[in-house]
Design an enzyme around this catalytic site. Sequence first.
Site, PDB file in Angstrom:
ATOM      1  N   LYS A  42     -49.734   5.965  39.437  1.00  0.00           N
ATOM      2  CA  LYS A  42     -49.111   7.239  39.112  1.00  0.00           C
ATOM      3  C   LYS A  42     -49.119   8.153  40.179  1.00  0.00           C
ATOM      4  CE  LYS A  42     -49.942   7.239  34.555  1.00  0.00           C
ATOM      5  NZ  LYS A  42     -51.055   7.621  33.314  1.00  0.00           N
ATOM      6  N   GLY A  43     -50.344   8.126  41.041  1.00  0.00           N
ATOM      7  CA  GLY A  43     -50.536   9.044  42.022  1.00  0.00           C
ATOM      8  C   GLY A  43     -49.391   9.200  43.029  1.00  0.00           C
ATOM      9  N   GLU A  98     -48.823   5.263  49.173  1.00  0.00           N
ATOM     10  CA  GLU A  98     -50.196   5.208  48.310  1.00  0.00           C
ATOM     11  C   GLU A  98     -50.456   6.625  48.440  1.00  0.00           C
ATOM     12  OE1 GLU A  98     -51.956   4.630  46.214  1.00  0.00           O
ATOM     13  OE2 GLU A  98     -52.926   2.599  46.198  1.00  0.00           O
ATOM     14  N   ASP A  99     -51.007   7.402  47.581  1.00  0.00           N
ATOM     15  CA  ASP A  99     -51.598   8.501  47.667  1.00  0.00           C
ATOM     16  C   ASP A  99     -52.795   8.591  48.317  1.00  0.00           C
ATOM     17  OD1 ASP A  99     -53.132   7.259  45.811  1.00  0.00           O
ATOM     18  OD2 ASP A  99     -52.831   8.995  44.116  1.00  0.00           O
ATOM     19  N   ASP A 102     -59.389   4.550  49.621  1.00  0.00           N
ATOM     20  CA  ASP A 102     -60.935   5.011  50.067  1.00  0.00           C
ATOM     21  C   ASP A 102     -61.511   3.550  50.184  1.00  0.00           C
ATOM     22  OD1 ASP A 102     -61.277   4.236  47.338  1.00  0.00           O
ATOM     23  OD2 ASP A 102     -61.520   6.558  46.773  1.00  0.00           O
ATOM     24  N   LYS A 130     -59.875   8.016  53.251  1.00  0.00           N
ATOM     25  CA  LYS A 130     -61.285   8.243  53.429  1.00  0.00           C
ATOM     26  C   LYS A 130     -62.001   6.943  54.181  1.00  0.00           C
ATOM     27  CE  LYS A 130     -61.673  10.836  49.259  1.00  0.00           C
ATOM     28  NZ  LYS A 130     -62.699  10.651  47.802  1.00  0.00           N
ATOM     29  N   PHE A 151     -63.856  14.637  46.178  1.00  0.00           N
ATOM     30  CA  PHE A 151     -63.222  14.130  45.182  1.00  0.00           C
ATOM     31  C   PHE A 151     -61.882  15.171  45.141  1.00  0.00           C
ATOM     32  CE2 PHE A 151     -61.423  13.393  41.148  1.00  0.00           C
ATOM     33  CZ  PHE A 151     -61.358  12.044  40.942  1.00  0.00           C
ATOM     34  N   ASP A 158     -55.230  12.836  40.439  1.00  0.00           N
ATOM     35  CA  ASP A 158     -55.662  13.540  39.432  1.00  0.00           C
ATOM     36  C   ASP A 158     -57.260  13.508  38.855  1.00  0.00           C
ATOM     37  OD1 ASP A 158     -56.246  11.211  36.553  1.00  0.00           O
ATOM     38  OD2 ASP A 158     -55.391  10.610  38.469  1.00  0.00           O
ATOM     39  N   ARG A 164     -52.629  16.793  38.763  1.00  0.00           N
ATOM     40  CA  ARG A 164     -51.429  16.207  39.575  1.00  0.00           C
ATOM     41  C   ARG A 164     -50.576  16.935  40.285  1.00  0.00           C
ATOM     42  NH1 ARG A 164     -51.868  10.433  38.944  1.00  0.00           N
ATOM     43  NH2 ARG A 164     -52.689   9.836  37.042  1.00  0.00           N
TER      44      ARG A 164
END
Length: 177
Positions: A42-43, A98-99, A102, A130, A151, A158, A164
Amino acid sequence: MMKENIRVLLSEAEVDARIQEVADMINRDYAGKNVHLICILKGGVFFTCELAKRITVPVSMDFMSVSSYGDDTKSSGIVKIVKDLDQPLEGKNVLIVEDIIDSGRTLSYLLEILKGRNPSDIRLCTLLDKPERRVKQVKVDYCCFNIPDEFVVGYGLDYAQKYRNLPYIGVVEFEED
């Protein structure tokens, strides 16, 4: 009881300006071609929409949902496809959006699956990266921001399904209530 505070890491104006710069690069690289955006839900939805609005070459879009987190803040390393693509990728110039990247585990797995569907080209675009968290190396073609290992929330990211909708990138900080 822990209280959540959100510290601004990247302002709305910084994020907007950088998305435009990345869109300009994409427009140059795909000049004369079509680009097929694959939004990772969803990100990725906020970033994908903002990016798509700024892309001037012909765009088509599809959505995919993969899961590797649950409600935890660390990637589990186990990836499952929750929602697959609606359209075939054969012969398309695919740009995965992609949001955040990592560990790279999810994307590495996804790239293998999608390459098997015979796109003519496949590239990766992320809002946040990251790099020091990388477990699996993935080639990131377009990156808006490299960020420290904190984070983050906002712009589609989220914490337990909250935050979000923040128009900026923030860091979740916890304190005793």
